[in-house]
Design a protein around this motif. Structure first.
Motif, PDB file in Angstrom:
ATOM      1  N   UNK A  28       0.840  -1.204   0.000  1.00 34.43           N
ATOM      2  CA  UNK A  28       0.000   0.000   0.000  1.00 34.43           C
ATOM      3  C   UNK A  28       0.875   1.253   0.000  1.00 34.43           C
ATOM      4  N   UNK A  29       1.970   1.231   0.766  1.00 30.63           N
ATOM      5  CA  UNK A  29       2.902   2.351   0.759  1.00 30.63           C
ATOM      6  C   UNK A  29       3.462   2.561  -0.641  1.00 30.63           C
ATOM      7  N   UNK A  30       3.861   1.468  -1.281  1.00 28.98           N
ATOM      8  CA  UNK A  30       4.422   1.567  -2.635  1.00 28.98           C
ATOM      9  C   UNK A  30       3.382   2.115  -3.602  1.00 28.98           C
ATOM     10  N   UNK A  31       2.168   1.613  -3.529  1.00 31.25           N
ATOM     11  CA  UNK A  31       1.117   2.068  -4.447  1.00 31.25           C
ATOM     12  C   UNK A  31       0.826   3.554  -4.262  1.00 31.25           C
ATOM     13  N   UNK A  32       0.799   4.008  -2.998  1.00 31.08           N
ATOM     14  CA  UNK A  32       0.545   5.429  -2.740  1.00 31.08           C
ATOM     15  C   UNK A  32       1.728   6.284  -3.176  1.00 31.08           C
ATOM     16  N   UNK A  33       2.939   5.780  -2.984  1.00 27.25           N
ATOM     17  CA  UNK A  33       4.117   6.512  -3.454  1.00 27.25           C
ATOM     18  C   UNK A  33       4.113   6.632  -4.974  1.00 27.25           C
ATOM     19  N   UNK A  34       3.679   5.572  -5.638  1.00 33.71           N
ATOM     20  CA  UNK A  34       3.586   5.607  -7.097  1.00 33.71           C
ATOM     21  C   UNK A  34       2.543   6.622  -7.544  1.00 33.71           C
ATOM     22  N   UNK A  35       1.394   6.595  -6.886  1.00 34.55           N
ATOM     23  CA  UNK A  35       0.319   7.534  -7.233  1.00 34.55           C
ATOM     24  C   UNK A  35       0.779   8.976  -7.080  1.00 34.55           C
ATOM     25  N   UNK A  36       1.547   9.263  -6.032  1.00 31.95           N
ATOM     26  CA  UNK A  36       1.975  10.635  -5.746  1.00 31.95           C
ATOM     27  C   UNK A  36       3.372  10.935  -6.278  1.00 31.95           C
TER      28      UNK A  36
ATOM     29  N   UNK B 175       9.037  -5.363  -3.959  1.00 31.02           N
ATOM     30  CA  UNK B 175       7.614  -5.317  -4.275  1.00 31.02           C
ATOM     31  C   UNK B 175       7.371  -4.684  -5.644  1.00 31.02           C
ATOM     32  N   UNK B 176       6.274  -5.071  -6.305  1.00 28.04           N
ATOM     33  CA  UNK B 176       5.959  -4.496  -7.622  1.00 28.04           C
ATOM     34  C   UNK B 176       5.878  -2.973  -7.566  1.00 28.04           C
ATOM     35  N   UNK B 177       6.564  -2.320  -8.495  1.00 29.90           N
ATOM     36  CA  UNK B 177       6.518  -0.871  -8.605  1.00 29.90           C
ATOM     37  C   UNK B 177       7.464  -0.125  -7.692  1.00 29.90           C
ATOM     38  N   UNK B 178       8.257  -0.849  -6.883  1.00 30.53           N
ATOM     39  CA  UNK B 178       9.067  -0.179  -5.865  1.00 30.53           C
ATOM     40  C   UNK B 178      10.503   0.084  -6.280  1.00 30.53           C
TER      41      UNK B 178
END
Length: 409
Positions: A204-212, A237-240
């Motif tokens: 969730x941290x990674x996904x939010x970091x990606x979004x922002x 993790x994916x996207x990190x």
């Protein structure tokens, strides 16, 4: 409706004042206070108390690592190391990351050796953030984070961790991000709570970091000190990977905290930016110790399993004494700290109790509110942290002393 964001922008004028304010060391009158660690250590010395406050072991790590440092000194490894670290240690860090996590950083361009993890964190924040940016951490947070964020001039934003598991409220975590978030500074396993964050929280941290479109700096110094829970590096993790700088060190894993050998890995362009700052902090340090830690990182799997099992046993010894004292004990999944709630004893001010404990029962601890900004300090007002990285006989004595607390209040 999302909960309000918890912001902390240092407003003191001088850099040292911003650092002190960020670490809760600046009084309302502008005077500089001492750290809680210094205060508790002084009380422990004055009373002869067992110091379970500051987190450092009371015995050395494996003899072969010490011997490797002595051999390096004797062989003449006593001058400046290269600014990014000796090649042998960078290669050993790369091999460690691949061996345990399947990560393959390039030792030439994606790894630098630092003067402990603390310098790695400082260099990263100074390189990548500044006034107008926001840096997000969980709260409670290790005190050097607040100091360094204050020094950069950035705004410190926090997302609270909730007892008993010290996991974040996901809505509050999401609301803590904004268009100004430049860096998420994530400590996992987490000091001071002992939490080991599960995959869903990290993703969730990674996904939010990606979004922002922000960066992630991870402090993973307790990576091998977990008890059943599996440590998951964020970079796996994916996207990190493309936005994550991973920091660790030898001090906690090998019990040579005084050597101050750390490292960081990440994408080449981020590592280059951090190296630019790092070279004007210490440039390099600990040449013979770097050589010894290259040896240490290659120790067999049973070493790593052994340190975890030993610490679990020590955790359980101390926890038994804390329960006998009447505290609610929050069993940690990692690090070498255990937190308790003092409220069952009718005590709601852990700072006041921490100042009394050395004289009352001969044990020193650290109140959790000192790891928080004012709102967080109120939320954690009754929490107290104890370190169990001590000899078994010391912990047994401390547990016995603590068991008699209820009768002395």
């Amino acid at each position: 409706m999302h909960p309000p964001r918890d912001l902390f922008t240092p407003t003191a004028p001088a850099p040292w004042q911003r650092a002190a304010l960020g670490a809760n060391l600046l009084g309302q009158d502008g005077g500089l206070g001492v750290t809680i660690f210094e205060e508790m250590t002084t009380l422990a010395l004055q009373t002869g108390a067992i110091n379970l406050g500051q987190g450092f072991p009371d015995e050395d790590g494996p003899a072969e690592i010490g011997a490797a440092a002595q051999a390096a000194i004797a062989a003449g490894a006593n001058q400046y190391a290269p600014g990014k670290g000796i090649p042998e240690l960078r290669e050993a860090v790369a091999a460690h990351q691949e061996r345990f996590y399947g990560l393959v950083p390039d030792p030439q361009t994606e790894i630098i050796i630092t003067t402990g993890a603390t310098e790695g964190i400082a260099a990263s924040l100074l390189a990548l953030t500044g006034p107008g940016d926001e840096v997000l951490t969980f709260e409670p947070f290790y005190d050097s984070y607040g100091a360094m964020i204050g020094l950069t001039g950035a705004t410190h934003v926090t997302a609270q961790l909730l007892a008993p598991d010290f996991l974040p409220d996901m809505a509050a975590l999401e609301s803590a991000f904004s268009s100004r978030t430049r860096v998420v500074l994530l400590n996992n396993p987490h000091n001071p709570t002992g939490a080991v964050f599960p995959r869903e929280v990290l993703q969730r941290v990674v996904d939010l970091a990606t979004r922002h479109n922000c960066l992630i700096i991870t402090d993973e110094v307790y990576e091998h000190l977990t008890f059943g829970a599996r440590h998951i590096p964020v970079a796996t993790l994916p996207g990190a990977a493309e936005r994550t700088v991973t920091i660790s060190s030898a001090g906690k894993t090998f019990s040579f905290t005084g050597w101050k050998i750390g490292w960081l890995t990440g994408p080449e362009h981020l590592v280059a930016a951090i190296r630019t700052v790092k070279q004007f902090l210490t440039y390099s340090s600990g040449t013979p110790f770097q050589a010894a830690i290259a040896t240490a990182l290659a120790l067999p799997d049973d070493f790593y399993a052994g340190i975890s099992a030993t610490l679990r046993h020590k955790r359980d010894i101390l926890s038994e004494g804390l329960r006998a004292a009447g505290f609610d004990v929050f069993t940690p999944q990692g690090t070498y700290f255990v937190n308790v709630d003092t409220a069952p004893l009718g005590i709601n001010d852990s700072v006041e109790l921490a100042r009394r404990l050395p004289a009352l029962v001969g044990v020193a601890a650290i109140p959790v509110p000192v790891f928080c900004h004012p709102h967080g300090a109120e939320r954690t007002r009754s929490l107290l942290r104890f370190a169990f990285c001590k000899k078994v006989e010391v912990l047994e004595e401390a547990a016995g002393r603590l068991a008699g607390l209820r009768g002395k209040l």
